[in-house]
Design an enzyme around this catalytic site. Structure first.
Site, PDB file in Angstrom:
ATOM      1  N   THR A 263     -32.016 -19.702  44.674  1.00  0.00           N
ATOM      2  CA  THR A 263     -31.628 -18.689  44.872  1.00  0.00           C
ATOM      3  C   THR A 263     -31.552 -18.542  46.256  1.00  0.00           C
ATOM      4  O   THR A 263     -30.130 -18.092  46.830  1.00  0.00           O
ATOM      5  CB  THR A 263     -32.412 -17.290  44.428  1.00  0.00           C
ATOM      6  OG1 THR A 263     -32.324 -17.291  43.884  1.00  0.00           O
ATOM      7  CG2 THR A 263     -31.920 -15.722  45.012  1.00  0.00           C
ATOM      8  N   GLU A 267     -27.086 -18.803  47.980  1.00  0.00           N
ATOM      9  CA  GLU A 267     -26.939 -17.007  48.742  1.00  0.00           C
ATOM     10  C   GLU A 267     -26.670 -17.567  50.009  1.00  0.00           C
ATOM     11  O   GLU A 267     -25.784 -16.883  50.814  1.00  0.00           O
ATOM     12  CB  GLU A 267     -27.890 -15.820  49.001  1.00  0.00           C
ATOM     13  CG  GLU A 267     -28.946 -15.567  47.594  1.00  0.00           C
ATOM     14  CD  GLU A 267     -27.513 -14.528  47.258  1.00  0.00           C
ATOM     15  OE1 GLU A 267     -26.457 -14.172  47.652  1.00  0.00           O
ATOM     16  OE2 GLU A 267     -27.774 -14.428  45.453  1.00  0.00           O
ATOM     17  N   VAL A 289     -12.058 -24.039  46.206  1.00  0.00           N
ATOM     18  CA  VAL A 289     -12.697 -25.676  46.385  1.00  0.00           C
ATOM     19  C   VAL A 289     -11.887 -26.107  45.420  1.00  0.00           C
ATOM     20  O   VAL A 289     -11.926 -26.793  44.015  1.00  0.00           O
ATOM     21  CB  VAL A 289     -13.573 -25.627  45.942  1.00  0.00           C
ATOM     22  CG1 VAL A 289     -14.261 -27.195  46.621  1.00  0.00           C
ATOM     23  CG2 VAL A 289     -14.520 -24.725  46.930  1.00  0.00           C
TER      24      VAL A 289
HETATM   25  N1  ARG Z   1     -26.888 -13.411  43.238  1.00  0.00           N
HETATM   26  C1  ARG Z   1     -27.399 -14.062  42.115  1.00  0.00           C
HETATM   27  C2  ARG Z   1     -28.034 -12.775  41.224  1.00  0.00           C
HETATM   28  O1  ARG Z   1     -29.062 -12.624  42.198  1.00  0.00           O
HETATM   29  C3  ARG Z   1     -27.927 -15.244  42.255  1.00  0.00           C
HETATM   30  C4  ARG Z   1     -27.854 -16.037  41.628  1.00  0.00           C
HETATM   31  C5  ARG Z   1     -28.962 -17.434  41.903  1.00  0.00           C
HETATM   32  N2  ARG Z   1     -29.289 -18.299  40.577  1.00  0.00           N
HETATM   33  C6  ARG Z   1     -30.436 -19.093  41.007  1.00  0.00           C
HETATM   34  N3  ARG Z   1     -30.810 -20.374  40.074  1.00  0.00           N
HETATM   35  N4  ARG Z   1     -31.083 -19.318  41.387  1.00  0.00           N
HETATM   36  O2  ARG Z   1     -28.255 -12.846  40.017  1.00  0.00           O
HETATM   37 ZN    ZN Z   2     -23.828 -15.514  43.991  1.00  0.00          ZN
HETATM   38 CA    CA Z   3     -12.303 -25.241  42.096  1.00  0.00          CA
END
Ligand code: ARG
Ligand code: ZN
Ligand code: CA
Length: 354
Positions: A263, A267, A289
């Protein structure tokens, strides 16, 4: 249209003249197409999310900031513009990246090789703010350190699971040459049990020198939200990333399937200006990208390869998708160029590159 084109060309010349001794930019590379630029995305409408529903709260937060500050759009536009000029100049032997702007910006291939600039390895000092309402949320130093270690593995591509990247994408795995050191951990006891995504934790416990330090607030966000970030260009007073304690690091008070510290990797990717891999829209909306294949929505869980969308195989193992922690294990070379652009002269995170 033509007027705008000329305007952009003129703006590009301004950039060029500031850096004329460093980069010899050909005229052709000066012109970047910004016609596909967007910052606001429709959230929760099912638009741009083929599975509907779940959204990354980084985008929710961005929409709120755009509403609060009418100047933020222009600021982010300029950051994007500078990033595209940088990407256009970074391409070439050994880099092979582009900005995916549909204007001949790069192409794929390359992979590895020298950094696209002379900043070398950029080391970012990190302040961790642990805000807790019970002893579990007051995560251990061991857990904090485990997160810093994961960030370093993922951003330097020393993560062991990178070996699982399918052949199609193996040449694109990037060592971003960005790394992290823990500068200090601050701990605050507070009766609040869920903090939401309106930056209340940052108002209560402001960031410490956010120009030079990555600030991470570890507190329970609530609503099943793992974390959220602020993109470059946002207000200094709220700069940084927020992560719920159960999803921070890979040991201690962590919760599967988000217990591998990815996560924070995701982020911090946003914090360095990466968009979601599918561009928060359908096939034609991009993450800016070029070496990340187009997709029409996020992937969840642990997809098998190949997962086909928009007539190409999704890079489901990219940190900027929505897959489980143990099913994401790479940034691409194009994402590396995009991230490094924010550290360049006049870039939004210039002060962090020493
Ligand atoms: N901002 C996303 C959420 O809160 C984070 C996703 C991160 N993914 C992960 N596999 N850790 O849902
Ligand atoms: Zn995100
Ligand atoms: Ca792309």
């Amino acid at each position: 249209m033509k007027k705008m084109f000329l305007g952009l060309a003129a703006l590009a010349l301004v950039f060029t003249s500031c850096e004329s001794d460093k980069n010899d930019i050909t005229e052709e590379q000066n012109i970047v197409d910004m016609s596909d630029f967007y910052v606001h995305t429709d959230i929760g409408s099912g638009e741009g999310d083929r599975n509907g529903g779940s959204t990354c709260h980084t985008m929710t937060n961005l929409n709120r900031l755009l509403e609060e500050d009418p100047k933020l759009y222009d600021k982010m536009y300029n950051i994007e513009y500078q990033s595209r000029v940088y990407a256009a100049n970074a391409k070439g032997p050994g880099n092979g990246n582009g900005n995916g702007n549909g204007n001949g910006g790069g192409g794929t291939g390359g992979g590895g090789g020298t950094p696209p600039d002379d900043l070398g390895v950029i080391s970012i000092p990190v302040y961790v703010h642990v805000i807790y309402s019970n002893s579990q949320e007051n995560i251990s130093n061991t857990q904090v350190n485990s997160q810093i270690a994961v960030l370093n593995e993922d951003f330097r591509a020393t993560n062991t699971d990178a070996s699982q990247v399918p052949t199609e994408f193996a040449g694109l795995v990037a060592d971003s040459e960005v790394q992290f050191t823990l500068a200090n951990t601050f701990r605050y006891s507070n009766p609040a049990t869920s903090w939401g995504t309106n930056d209340a934790m940052k108002a209560a416990y402001p960031p410490v020198t956010p120009q030079t330090h990555l600030n991470i607030w570890v507190c329970n966000i609530g609503g099943g939200i793992l974390g959220y970030a602020q993109f470059p260009g946002g207000p200094t007073a709220t700069d940084g990333v927020v992560i719920s304690p159960q999803y921070f690091g890979n040991t201690g008070f962590v919760s599967a399937p988000f217990d591998e510290g990815r996560t924070a990797t995701h982020e911090v990717g946003h914090y360095l200006n990466l968009r979601h891999i599918w561009g928060d829209g359908r096939c034609r909306q991009d993450d800016f990208v070029s070496d990340t294949p187009s997709s029409d929505g996020p992937n969840y869980g642990c997809p098998s390869y190949p997962t086909v969308n928009c007539k190409s195989n999704d890079m489901t193992m990219n940190y900027m998708d929505y897959t489980n922690d143990d099913c994401m294990y790479m940034f691409s070379e194009g994402q590396k160029v995009r991230m490094r652009s924010v550290f360049q002269t006049d870039g939004p995170r210039e002060a962090m590159a020493n």
